[in-house]
Design an enzyme around this catalytic site. Sequence first.
Site, mmCIF file in Angstrom:
data_model
loop_
_atom_site.group_PDB
_atom_site.id
_atom_site.type_symbol
_atom_site.label_atom_id
_atom_site.label_comp_id
_atom_site.label_asym_id
_atom_site.label_seq_id
_atom_site.Cartn_x
_atom_site.Cartn_y
_atom_site.Cartn_z
ATOM 1 N N GLU A 1 0.856 -1.128 0.107
ATOM 2 C CA GLU A 1 -0.078 0.057 0.056
ATOM 3 C C GLU A 1 1.092 1.252 0.144
ATOM 4 O O GLU A 1 0.469 2.063 -0.839
ATOM 5 C CB GLU A 1 -0.911 0.106 1.248
ATOM 6 C CG GLU A 1 -1.968 -0.976 1.139
ATOM 7 C CD GLU A 1 -1.695 -2.221 1.773
ATOM 8 O OE1 GLU A 1 -0.360 -2.693 2.179
ATOM 9 O OE2 GLU A 1 -2.614 -3.334 1.795
ATOM 10 N N HIS B 1 -9.925 -4.296 11.663
ATOM 11 C CA HIS B 1 -10.655 -4.257 10.168
ATOM 12 C C HIS B 1 -11.801 -3.711 10.253
ATOM 13 O O HIS B 1 -12.499 -3.419 9.252
ATOM 14 C CB HIS B 1 -10.681 -5.607 9.501
ATOM 15 C CG HIS B 1 -9.661 -6.249 8.906
ATOM 16 N ND1 HIS B 1 -8.725 -6.973 9.719
ATOM 17 C CD2 HIS B 1 -9.416 -6.649 7.615
ATOM 18 C CE1 HIS B 1 -7.902 -7.484 8.661
ATOM 19 N NE2 HIS B 1 -8.210 -7.444 7.718
HETATM 20 C C1 LIG Z 1 -1.907 -3.932 4.772
HETATM 21 C C2 LIG Z 1 -2.971 -5.097 4.452
HETATM 22 N N1 LIG Z 1 -3.149 -5.065 3.171
HETATM 23 C C3 LIG Z 1 -4.219 -5.906 2.451
HETATM 24 C C4 LIG Z 1 -4.787 -6.761 3.394
HETATM 25 C C5 LIG Z 1 -5.924 -7.835 2.988
HETATM 26 N N2 LIG Z 1 -5.348 -9.105 2.613
HETATM 27 C C6 LIG Z 1 -5.696 -9.961 3.685
HETATM 28 S S1 LIG Z 1 -4.729 -11.296 3.231
HETATM 29 C C7 LIG Z 1 -4.188 -10.965 1.939
HETATM 30 C C8 LIG Z 1 -3.290 -11.768 1.267
HETATM 31 C C9 LIG Z 1 -2.136 -12.219 1.891
HETATM 32 O O1 LIG Z 1 -1.264 -13.244 1.100
HETATM 33 P P1 LIG Z 1 -0.004 -13.981 1.654
HETATM 34 O O2 LIG Z 1 0.829 -12.847 2.303
HETATM 35 O O3 LIG Z 1 0.413 -14.851 0.622
HETATM 36 O O4 LIG Z 1 -0.693 -14.768 2.868
HETATM 37 P P2 LIG Z 1 -1.459 -16.213 2.768
HETATM 38 O O5 LIG Z 1 -2.974 -15.745 2.636
HETATM 39 O O6 LIG Z 1 -1.514 -16.903 1.398
HETATM 40 O O7 LIG Z 1 -1.368 -16.940 3.894
HETATM 41 C C10 LIG Z 1 -4.722 -9.589 1.426
HETATM 42 C C11 LIG Z 1 -4.480 -8.830 0.430
HETATM 43 C C12 LIG Z 1 -4.510 -6.722 4.765
HETATM 44 N N3 LIG Z 1 -4.956 -7.555 5.525
HETATM 45 N N4 LIG Z 1 -3.600 -6.000 5.080
#
Ligand SMILES: Cc1ncc(C[n+]2csc(CCOP(=O)(O)OP(=O)(O)O)c2C)c(N)n1
Lengths: 353, 483
Positions: free
Chosen positions: B217, B286
């Site tokens: 972000e 959130h």
């Molecule tokens: C700063 C932030 N940006 C976006 C999100 C929304 N979000 C939650 S999980 C996620 C994906 C994360 O993927 P990864 O790091 O690969 O972990 P996984 O879910 O595969 O375990 C996103 C975009 C968030 N929680 N926090």
Amino acid sequence: MAVAARKAGRAGSGAANKSTSTKGQVRKAAPNTPQFDKDQDLSAYNDMLLIRRFEEKSGQMYGMGLIGGFCHLYIGQEAVVVGMQMATREGDQVITGYRDHGHMLACGMDPKGVMAELTGRRGGLSKGKGGSMHMFSKEKHFYGGHGIVGAQVSLGTGLAFANHYRENGNVSLTYFGDGAANQGQVYESFNMAALWKLPVVYIIENNRYAMGTAVTRASAQTDFSKRGVSFGIPGEQVDGMDVRAVYAAAQRAIEHARTGKGPYILEMQTYRYRGHSMSDPAKYRTKDEVARMREEHDPIEQVRRRLLEGWKLSEDELKAIDSRVREIVNEAAEFATHDPEPDPSELYTDILL
Amino acid sequence: MAIDILMPALSPTMEQGKLAKWLKKEGDKVKPGDVLAEIETDKATMEVEAIDEGVLAKILVSDGTDNVAVNTPIAVLAGEGEDVSAAASSARAPAAPAPEAQPAPTPDMQAEGLAQRPAPDGIQGTDVTPVAEPAAPAVITNRTTHDAMAEIPEGTEMVTMTVREALRDAMAEEMRKDGNVFVMGEEVAEYQGAYKVTQGLLQEFGPKRVVDTPITEHGFAGVGVGAAFTGLRPIVEFMTFNFAMQAIDQIINSAAKTLYMSGGQLGAPIVFRGPNGAAARVAAQHSQDFSAWYSNVPGLKVIAPYSASDAKGLLKSAIRDPNPVIFLENEILYGQSFPVPKLDDFTVPIGKARIHREGKDVTIVSFSIGMTYALKAAQELEKEGIQAEVIDLRTIRPMDTDTIVASVMKTGRCVTVEEGYPQSGVGAEIAARIMEHAFDYLDAPVIRVTGKDVPMPYAANLEKLALPTVAEVVQAAKAVCYR
Ligand SMILES: Cc1ncc(C[n+]2csc(CCOP(=O)(O)OP(=O)(O)O)c2C)c(N)n1
Ligand SMILES: [Mg+2]
């Protein structure tokens, strides 16, 4: 509790590869996978199965409306946290993101308390105030449970800073995803950790997707073990579906961090079977891909086969383990269903001391 | 024992869905993890997986059934070693589909665009100063009250659409008009938006103009601001505004201040948009309302619409605006339907409130989802003989003080409603402006109805307590009316 993860007194007996890691160099995982003795296989099986069954139950309870909001299941990735925990010792800390149920169980946190937090009840680990993504246990050195992608990486580095400051010999196990690995604060943390030689192991759980985004669509460098190269942090790619490989790599990494050599990166190549959270359109990957991973690489099935074929356990013995695990999970679900909601007065507690 | 397979809830706000397709048929063996069926909601198609092992004894809800309520049994599974036909016959009668989705709680939907703008006594005409000169150096920038009804010409055809569709259409229309407009953010392109607001944009405008970013972000907000410095017009989507906290330095230090610091040479025509505030059961990290935060900052415009037509008209204005605009949406409102004017180029001016409902006894000022409490409360108050005037701020900064003040001069009483925290909230600002500009007209102190002064708890009962309620608004309105 017979099958809950135990932490202490397990490290050391595995025939881990004792290859040395040169500063800043990236090596592939050792070609010949280290073997487990029977106890290790049994213990890993128990611990992984507990996570699997717990998560299946969570999914079911979500469907019944007992769990709300976001709920991220760890199914498929069990070998990562279980293998890592086998190499830790009392005092080492764990911190992760929102996909945290498995980590908490592997840290020995009470399944009832975890499940009751998922249902938002007073007996939950955060008194029902945190939910699936936000749980903590000071007693078990589990520092969360964080909903903001990437935030735990700086925080985990801070745990290592405290260990270094106190000279207590503890190591911080800081978990994050392939998606989180692109956040800026990850590299700010890498730099400080390397600069100050902080005892932290960064475990990147590369499950190939961040929500609906495949690694190749979000990352210029998809070999996550190389993400520390410019800071001189050594890294390895590890088969995160094989608990033995995880354990062997964990021993090397933790040893490195504990002996004052600074941070270490482990890219765990793993896979999540379920959707990102409960609501997931599942359009970004094929059903075949998921089925193939489940059939050919399942971390639990691998150990199960070793127990049956290598250690000559009977189907009945395995069934007995399975029903013990189910019992624990059912008890947790039962508790989490009937425990009352928090007292309304809790709304205003725990805001400031 | 036969096991009922229930219609699952697969998102925090899902209440019902369509059973799109069965992938298994009666008599099939299933094991945990097998995909049994696909269900559809307004957001996505999702899969129902088996949790238990057994034989699919009976399907209770057939393919293509709409509005299946969460927790309705959709099939019966015979367990290991169990008699399939017995299990099938033990099935309860298939539940009737849930009644047609309740229309979104928009009490004044029909009145939308029809009600007459009030004509407060003594403040019409250009020669009359509507408000007293400010006692202190004031923040008032506009001096004319705005006729929101005139935004939609009489006789305009209205079409019903959701806030989600209205936002998408606004972006698509502006992207068709101006090649400098592009969208970027997490999951905006291939995934069609985490909340499906950018649905179809990739297909129409291609990957150059609909850009999926990594989860970075702070980085992509800065990239957007840099591109805007050169005159491109980025729409930066935050998956939710909770994650914009990662990027708030670029938003405030770079986007909001550069015009000033450069002596007017360069600014940032950029829109930061996404859902803001509490959704449902997603807990403290959130569920936060950032309206007051951004409204504190000079150099930003801050918009928080309630209805679909305002969402559309204001987003189009925001994209055309030469300044950085924070556009705060609300997840709960995305799926709600409102009438939207069918016009080729419908815009709503930034900085103008709208009187949503006229009344003479008390003024209720709100915005975004706060309007749902305000409007329901006004209906309740009506039953008790209290005529509430409900003002939808629509823009938080610049704030339309004149519309508020004119209303308070008429009613003498004011209640503010928002989901954000009480301290230094939007309601606090409104109360201060009323004191500065209409103190002598007040018959009672202004009361703020806000979210409680606590991080958002997860537990269902505590979450309810943390949010404002219609009853609190009613109570506050009666209190200022001394009833
Ligand atoms: C700063 C932030 N940006 C976006 C999100 C929304 N979000 C939650 S999980 C996620 C994906 C994360 O993927 P990864 O790091 O690969 O972990 P996984 O879910 O595969 O375990 C996103 C975009 C968030 N929680 N926090
Ligand atoms: Mg991932």
